[in-house]
Scaffold this active site. Structure first.
Site, short mmCIF file in Angstrom:
data_model
loop_
_atom_site.label_atom_id
_atom_site.label_comp_id
_atom_site.label_asym_id
_atom_site.label_seq_id
_atom_site.Cartn_x
_atom_site.Cartn_y
_atom_site.Cartn_z
N ALA A 45 -8.31 17.63 -8.84
CA ALA A 45 -7.42 18.54 -8.12
C ALA A 45 -6.07 17.89 -7.83
O ALA A 45 -5.02 18.54 -7.93
CB ALA A 45 -8.07 18.98 -6.81
N ASN B 49 2.13 6.20 -11.25
CA ASN B 49 0.93 5.87 -12.02
C ASN B 49 -0.27 5.53 -11.15
O ASN B 49 -1.41 5.72 -11.56
CB ASN B 49 1.23 4.70 -12.97
CG ASN B 49 -0.01 4.17 -13.64
OD1 ASN B 49 -0.59 4.81 -14.51
ND2 ASN B 49 -0.46 2.99 -13.22
N TYR C 242 -10.31 14.11 -7.37
CA TYR C 242 -9.39 13.41 -8.27
C TYR C 242 -8.71 14.40 -9.20
O TYR C 242 -7.48 14.40 -9.36
CB TYR C 242 -10.16 12.36 -9.06
CG TYR C 242 -9.35 11.70 -10.15
CD1 TYR C 242 -8.42 10.70 -9.86
CD2 TYR C 242 -9.52 12.06 -11.49
CE1 TYR C 242 -7.68 10.10 -10.85
CE2 TYR C 242 -8.78 11.46 -12.49
CZ TYR C 242 -7.86 10.47 -12.18
OH TYR C 242 -7.13 9.90 -13.17
N ASP D 112 0.87 -1.18 0.00
CA ASP D 112 0.00 0.00 0.00
C ASP D 112 0.90 1.22 0.00
O ASP D 112 1.58 1.50 1.00
CB ASP D 112 -0.89 -0.03 1.24
CG ASP D 112 -1.79 1.19 1.36
OD1 ASP D 112 -1.69 2.12 0.53
OD2 ASP D 112 -2.60 1.23 2.32
N LYS E 109 -4.64 15.65 -9.68
CA LYS E 109 -3.92 15.55 -10.94
C LYS E 109 -3.36 16.91 -11.37
O LYS E 109 -2.27 16.98 -11.96
CB LYS E 109 -4.82 14.96 -12.02
CG LYS E 109 -5.20 13.50 -11.78
CD LYS E 109 -3.97 12.61 -11.69
CE LYS E 109 -4.33 11.14 -11.63
NZ LYS E 109 -3.15 10.26 -11.62
#
Length: 262
Positions: free
Chosen positions: A165, A97, A163, A70, A167
């Site tokens: 924000a 990724n 999500y 994790d 990126k």
């Protein structure tokens, strides 16, 4: 946590075999990227939560090692760096990724979903990069951040504000790290995929019909007339990490069939 080693060999050119780390390597873009690097003769460590999917990535590819972990857990960054560097003491390419996507409208945000996305998409890359800096510096390495073309320019991302924000933040890190890390011989670049058939709809519980409708709408909005394949994105990641791309740093390349410019 599992850790399996593949065989070690040198590149046909006689150059030392590079060490590459790919997070979120069990499916989609991460899987395609790991396999593309391994096909070029690199030693690849794929990291993800699920040993079963990582094993599928590595199957038939002797150059791929796996580490089930994790990436948001305490100490995970240091464990990943240690596992990656054990063969050569260096990390040539670090590919961020892994991502969590949990759609929620602004009025229904839940703290747990927000935390998961911020920790996975932003904090984990920050602290993994920090832990990897000595190994990256030893190799004159490259950091690659996988963002999304959906947040390029002045676009909105309805229902995926958190999500999106994270990126946007990754794109900013690419530019900042390109400046901060240049004196240490480290480059930072990004790729921004458009709609790509990574299997994420399936993992989010969408039906086959829902996925087909979504992809048909996306293809209709894309000048290229189709959604992307994981291999389309992996091709750019591999080439941005090559020595021939050594004068490229701070750039984020859109791999979206032209969707971000219409």
């Amino acid at each position: 946590m599992t850790h399996s080693l593949g065989t070690t060999h040198s590149l046909s050119s006689g150059a030392p075999r590079r060490t590459v780390v790919v997070t979120g390597g069990g499916t989609g873009i991460g899987r395609a990227t790991a396999r593309a690097f391994a096909a070029g003769g690199d030693d690849v460590l794929v990291v993800g939560r699920t040993a079963r999917t990582l094993a599928k990535t590595a199957a038939g590819h002797a150059g791929i090692r796996t580490l089930a972990a994790d990436i948001t857990a305490a100490g995970a960054a240091e464990r990943i760096v240690a596992a990656a560097a054990e063969c050569s003491g260096r990390i040539d390419v670090l590919v961020h990724n892994a991502a969590a996507v949990l759609p929620e409208p602004a009025g229904s945000l839940t703290r747990g979903h927000v935390r998961t996305q911020v920790e996975t998409n932003l904090l984990a890359p920050l602290f993994l990069t920090r832990a990897a800096l000595p190994a990256l510096e030893a190799a004159g390495g490259t950091v690659v951040c996988v963002g999304t073309a959906a947040v390029l320019g002045r676009r909105a991302f309805s229902g995926l504000s958190v999500y999106g924000a994270t990126k946007v933040a990754l794109d900013f890190l690419v530019r900042t790290w390109a400046v901060e890390l240049a004196p240490r011989g480290i480059r930072a670049v990004g790729v921004a995929p458009g709609e790509t058939d990574t299997g994420i709809g399936e993992r989010m519980g969408w039906s086959a019909e829902d996925i087909a409708r979504h992809q048909a709408r996306a293809a209709a909005r894309t000048p290229s007339g189709r959604v992307g394949r994981p291999e389309d994105v992996a091709w750019w990641i591999v080439r941005l990490a090559r020595a021939e791309a050594g004068y490229t740093s701070g750039a984020v390349v859109a791999v979206d069939g032209g969707a971000s410019v219409v």
